[in-house]
Scaffold this motif. Sequence first.
Motif, PDB file in Angstrom:
ATOM      1  N   VAL A  66      -8.988   0.669   3.386  1.00 54.16           N
ATOM      2  CA  VAL A  66      -8.693  -0.021   2.125  1.00 54.16           C
ATOM      3  C   VAL A  66      -8.641  -1.517   2.377  1.00 54.16           C
ATOM      4  CG1 VAL A  66      -6.978  -0.350   0.295  1.00 54.16           C
ATOM      5  CG2 VAL A  66      -7.418   1.942   1.209  1.00 54.16           C
ATOM      6  N   ARG A  67      -9.290  -2.259   1.511  1.00 50.97           N
ATOM      7  CA  ARG A  67      -9.227  -3.714   1.562  1.00 50.97           C
ATOM      8  C   ARG A  67      -8.541  -4.206   0.293  1.00 50.97           C
ATOM      9  NH1 ARG A  67      -9.936  -3.019   6.126  1.00 50.97           N
ATOM     10  NH2 ARG A  67     -11.587  -3.795   7.494  1.00 50.97           N
ATOM     11  N   ILE A  68      -7.606  -5.134   0.452  1.00 49.81           N
ATOM     12  CA  ILE A  68      -6.894  -5.729  -0.679  1.00 49.81           C
ATOM     13  C   ILE A  68      -7.300  -7.191  -0.749  1.00 49.81           C
ATOM     14  CG2 ILE A  68      -4.642  -6.177  -1.727  1.00 49.81           C
ATOM     15  CD1 ILE A  68      -3.518  -3.906   0.014  1.00 49.81           C
ATOM     16  N   VAL A  69      -7.898  -7.578  -1.876  1.00 44.91           N
ATOM     17  CA  VAL A  69      -8.501  -8.906  -2.005  1.00 44.91           C
ATOM     18  C   VAL A  69      -7.813  -9.685  -3.123  1.00 44.91           C
ATOM     19  CG1 VAL A  69     -10.656 -10.182  -2.312  1.00 44.91           C
ATOM     20  CG2 VAL A  69     -10.698  -7.886  -1.284  1.00 44.91           C
ATOM     21  N   ARG A  98       1.976   0.899  -6.344  1.00 46.24           N
ATOM     22  CA  ARG A  98       1.513   2.018  -5.528  1.00 46.24           C
ATOM     23  C   ARG A  98       0.002   2.170  -5.628  1.00 46.24           C
ATOM     24  NH1 ARG A  98       6.190   6.563  -6.923  1.00 46.24           N
ATOM     25  NH2 ARG A  98       7.925   5.376  -5.982  1.00 46.24           N
ATOM     26  N   ALA A  99      -0.607   2.383  -4.485  1.00 41.97           N
ATOM     27  CA  ALA A  99      -2.043   2.643  -4.432  1.00 41.97           C
ATOM     28  C   ALA A  99      -2.248   4.085  -3.987  1.00 41.97           C
ATOM     29  CB  ALA A  99      -2.723   1.684  -3.460  1.00 41.97           C
ATOM     30  N   TYR A 100      -3.140   4.760  -4.667  1.00 42.63           N
ATOM     31  CA  TYR A 100      -3.474   6.156  -4.369  1.00 42.63           C
ATOM     32  C   TYR A 100      -4.903   6.170  -3.830  1.00 42.63           C
ATOM     33  CZ  TYR A 100       0.651   6.842  -7.256  1.00 42.63           C
ATOM     34  OH  TYR A 100       1.923   6.774  -7.763  1.00 42.63           O
ATOM     35  N   VAL A 101      -5.073   6.676  -2.628  1.00 45.19           N
ATOM     36  CA  VAL A 101      -6.350   6.583  -1.929  1.00 45.19           C
ATOM     37  C   VAL A 101      -6.812   7.977  -1.537  1.00 45.19           C
ATOM     38  CG1 VAL A 101      -7.573   5.576   0.032  1.00 45.19           C
ATOM     39  CG2 VAL A 101      -5.606   4.365  -0.969  1.00 45.19           C
ATOM     40  N   LEU A 102      -8.093   8.252  -1.793  1.00 43.67           N
ATOM     41  CA  LEU A 102      -8.667   9.507  -1.318  1.00 43.67           C
ATOM     42  C   LEU A 102      -9.337   9.257   0.027  1.00 43.67           C
ATOM     43  CD1 LEU A 102     -10.231  11.225  -4.467  1.00 43.67           C
ATOM     44  CD2 LEU A 102      -8.091  11.747  -3.293  1.00 43.67           C
ATOM     45  N   ILE A 110      -0.689   7.943  -0.373  1.00 42.62           N
ATOM     46  CA  ILE A 110       0.053   7.101  -1.310  1.00 42.62           C
ATOM     47  C   ILE A 110       0.635   5.924  -0.538  1.00 42.62           C
ATOM     48  CG2 ILE A 110       1.898   7.019  -3.035  1.00 42.62           C
ATOM     49  CD1 ILE A 110       1.651  10.084  -3.221  1.00 42.62           C
ATOM     50  N   LEU A 111       0.290   4.708  -0.977  1.00 45.21           N
ATOM     51  CA  LEU A 111       0.706   3.496  -0.287  1.00 45.21           C
ATOM     52  C   LEU A 111       1.623   2.648  -1.151  1.00 45.21           C
ATOM     53  CD1 LEU A 111      -2.740   2.317   1.162  1.00 45.21           C
ATOM     54  CD2 LEU A 111      -1.002   3.700   2.325  1.00 45.21           C
ATOM     55  N   ASP A 112       2.566   1.988  -0.509  1.00 43.33           N
ATOM     56  CA  ASP A 112       3.371   0.950  -1.148  1.00 43.33           C
ATOM     57  C   ASP A 112       2.642  -0.367  -0.925  1.00 43.33           C
ATOM     58  OD1 ASP A 112       5.156  -1.010  -1.899  1.00 43.33           O
ATOM     59  OD2 ASP A 112       6.882  -0.146  -0.875  1.00 43.33           O
ATOM     60  N   VAL A 113       2.186  -0.988  -2.030  1.00 41.17           N
ATOM     61  CA  VAL A 113       1.447  -2.249  -1.892  1.00 41.17           C
ATOM     62  C   VAL A 113       2.208  -3.399  -2.536  1.00 41.17           C
ATOM     63  CG1 VAL A 113      -0.823  -1.181  -1.675  1.00 41.17           C
ATOM     64  CG2 VAL A 113       0.092  -1.670  -3.967  1.00 41.17           C
ATOM     65  N   SER A 114       3.536  -3.271  -2.607  1.00 42.18           N
ATOM     66  CA  SER A 114       4.347  -4.353  -3.183  1.00 42.18           C
ATOM     67  C   SER A 114       4.201  -5.631  -2.364  1.00 42.18           C
ATOM     68  CB  SER A 114       5.814  -3.928  -3.271  1.00 42.18           C
ATOM     69  OG  SER A 114       6.307  -3.525  -2.002  1.00 42.18           O
TER      70      SER A 114
END
Length: 326
Positions: A66-69, A98-102, A110-114
């Motif tokens: 996952v990349r967060i831009v 929260r990010a949900y990734v397959l 399930i990620l915490d992206v705060s």
Amino acid sequence: LSGVIESVAVNGSYAYAACGQAGVAFVDISTPSRPAHVNTFDSSGTAHALAISGNYLYVADGPAGVRIVNIANPLAPLLAGAWTTVGPARAIAVVANRAYVLDEYDGLIILDVSAPAAPSQLGRYAPVTSARGLALNGTTAIVADDNGMLSLVNVANPAAPVLTGSLLLGSFGGSIHATGTVAYVAAGAAGLLTVNTAVPSAPVVAYTNATHGPAGCVSVSGSSAYIAAGFAGLGRLFHPGLGGAVQTGERDTGSPIGGIGVTAEANYGICRRGGRRAHHDLGGDEGAAGRHREEGRLGGGLVEVHARSRREAQDRHSEGRGRGRA
């Protein structure tokens, strides 16, 4: 645009296209007749799917995770954070922090992206492997895999997500849109499936709409559903909910379409196809076939669709009659 466009996300006056190994293309759509490719972000992996939340673009980047831009300035995007997955990241959805990734090998993550610079894992549901379709509806993650299995996963407690129900569809094209107690599934050769999810433990197909080509993507805005159906082009349907959808217009784009993004604010959709980008007007009453026209192009594979609301279409029709035109 370079690469194979796999999905599109629209935010304000920009469309973002996941172009596989070519990264993410940024397209200015503020003037629909003159869309402009203004930037490309090299995600370093294979950009399969996108999600936008606030000033951040989340990329399901295949083997790169996952990349967060940070896209506060689309002309100067910045990598804000990253998460390494076990297998290729195929789909992503973001709600609040929260990010949900397959993850193709490791299931639903399930990620915490705060804190975008330091995402952390909250939990996972491992049984949904080989999955590539994802939609969030409240505390339910709706997941579809390549075997045509639709799974409803309760994610209210991210540390312990649980399967609440499943349904074998038999076919899946690559996209789900969920709203209320309905999930619209682009089911490939099976067309558009309207699934009743009111009872999560017992989802059921309430209606099937045949499409002229394999349904690869669905997006819903207001009372209109837009279907990308391969070489059959783009279809527009009026959907009354569980009663099933009624086709009101279609556009033969001349080459296969596989992804759609819709902005509710401006009623613009962006869909992908090989060869060129064009802006098509699918306006018109929901009760009659829409009128279509091409208004702009951008070389490299996106089609832009202006999808007027029924009220706007009626207003414009009235204005036309007032000027003596049918």
